[in-house]
Write a protein that holds these residues in place. Structure first.
Motif, mmCIF file in Angstrom:
data_model
loop_
_atom_site.group_PDB
_atom_site.id
_atom_site.type_symbol
_atom_site.label_atom_id
_atom_site.label_comp_id
_atom_site.label_asym_id
_atom_site.label_seq_id
_atom_site.Cartn_x
_atom_site.Cartn_y
_atom_site.Cartn_z
ATOM 1 N N VAL A 148 11.206 5.186 4.532
ATOM 2 C CA VAL A 148 10.380 4.370 5.435
ATOM 3 C C VAL A 148 8.906 4.546 5.094
ATOM 4 C CG1 VAL A 148 9.645 4.120 7.848
ATOM 5 C CG2 VAL A 148 12.072 4.314 7.306
ATOM 6 N N LEU A 149 8.487 5.789 4.866
ATOM 7 C CA LEU A 149 7.085 6.050 4.516
ATOM 8 C C LEU A 149 6.718 5.425 3.170
ATOM 9 C CD1 LEU A 149 6.655 9.743 5.704
ATOM 10 C CD2 LEU A 149 5.701 7.682 6.745
ATOM 11 N N LEU A 150 7.612 5.521 2.186
ATOM 12 C CA LEU A 150 7.345 4.894 0.886
ATOM 13 C C LEU A 150 7.228 3.377 1.017
ATOM 14 C CD1 LEU A 150 9.598 6.940 -1.565
ATOM 15 C CD2 LEU A 150 7.104 6.811 -1.539
ATOM 16 N N SER A 151 8.087 2.780 1.830
ATOM 17 C CA SER A 151 8.005 1.338 2.071
ATOM 18 C C SER A 151 6.692 0.971 2.747
ATOM 19 C CB SER A 151 9.175 0.868 2.951
ATOM 20 O OG SER A 151 10.393 1.145 2.333
ATOM 21 N N ALA A 152 6.291 1.761 3.729
ATOM 22 C CA ALA A 152 5.032 1.503 4.430
ATOM 23 C C ALA A 152 3.845 1.632 3.477
ATOM 24 C CB ALA A 152 4.883 2.459 5.603
ATOM 25 N N ILE A 153 3.896 2.594 2.573
ATOM 26 C CA ILE A 153 2.802 2.770 1.609
ATOM 27 C C ILE A 153 2.762 1.604 0.631
ATOM 28 C CG2 ILE A 153 1.999 4.217 -0.306
ATOM 29 C CD1 ILE A 153 2.956 6.638 1.365
ATOM 30 N N LEU A 154 3.909 1.106 0.222
ATOM 31 C CA LEU A 154 3.936 -0.062 -0.666
ATOM 32 C C LEU A 154 3.348 -1.285 0.033
ATOM 33 C CD1 LEU A 154 7.374 0.319 -2.478
ATOM 34 C CD2 LEU A 154 5.085 0.655 -3.414
ATOM 35 N N VAL A 155 3.676 -1.478 1.299
ATOM 36 C CA VAL A 155 3.089 -2.581 2.074
ATOM 37 C C VAL A 155 1.581 -2.386 2.179
ATOM 38 C CG1 VAL A 155 2.983 -3.618 4.384
ATOM 39 C CG2 VAL A 155 5.196 -3.101 3.348
ATOM 40 N N MET A 212 -1.605 9.725 0.504
ATOM 41 C CA MET A 212 -0.377 9.589 1.304
ATOM 42 C C MET A 212 0.851 9.522 0.406
ATOM 43 S SD MET A 212 -1.288 7.036 4.482
ATOM 44 C CE MET A 212 -1.920 5.715 3.481
ATOM 45 N N LEU A 213 0.743 8.798 -0.699
ATOM 46 C CA LEU A 213 1.867 8.670 -1.634
ATOM 47 C C LEU A 213 2.239 10.027 -2.229
ATOM 48 C CD1 LEU A 213 3.722 6.580 -2.984
ATOM 49 C CD2 LEU A 213 2.040 6.441 -4.820
#
Length: 121
Positions: free
Chosen positions: A8-15, A44-45
Motif C-alpha cells: 500500500v505504501l509503495l503504491s501511494a509513493i508511486l501515485v 519515503m521510498l
C-alpha cells in the motif's frame, strides 16, 4: 513491516511521484521548488523498501515502535517543509515590496519629467 502495508505504501509513493511529475510537466511548480518534494518522496521510498534503516535509527533515538517513529519522522519532515515554504513566501513578500517601491520611484521620476516637459511648452 507487514507486506500488505508495504505494498500500500509503495503504491501511494508511486501515485505521489506521478503527481509530482504531472505538476512539473504542466509547469505548475518550478524545478527548484519541486526538488524538496522529490527528496521527501525518495526518503519515503527508501524507508519502505529498507525499513531496517529507519528501525535502527529509531532504536538509536530510543523509539521502539516502528509506526510511532515513522509518523514522528513524517511530522518532522512536514515541519521542515512548512518552514522552507514559509521562507520562500517571506522572500516573495520582500521581492514584492522592493518591486512596488521601485515602481513608485519610477512613477515619481516620470511625473517630474512630464512636469518639466509641460513647463517647457
Amino acid at each position: 513491516m507487514n507486506p500488505i502495508l508495504r505494498m500500500v505504501l509503495l503504491s501511494a509513493i508511486l501515485v505521489y511521484f506521478s503527481y509530482i511529475h504531472q505538476q512539473l510537466r504542466r509547469k505548475r511548480i518550478d524545478l527548484k521548488h519541486i526538488l524538496l518534494w522529490i527528496f521527501g518522496g525518495v526518503l519515503m521510498l527508501i524507508w519502505v523498501i529498507f525499513p531496517q534503516i529507519l528501525q535502527k535509527a529509531l532504536e538509536m533515538l530510543g523509539i521502539m515502535n516502528y509506526l510511532n517513529g515513522l509518523f514522528s519522522a513524517i511530522i518532522f519532515g512536514l515541519i521542515i517543509l512548512s518552514m522552507r515554504l514559509t521562507i520562500w513566501l517571506s522572500e516573495l513578500g520582500k521581492n514584492q515590496r522592493t518591486l512596488v517601491q521601485e515602481q513608485a520611484l519610477l512613477e515619481q521620476r516620470l511625473r517630474k519629467l512630464e512636469g518639466r516637459l509641460e513647463g517647457e511648452e
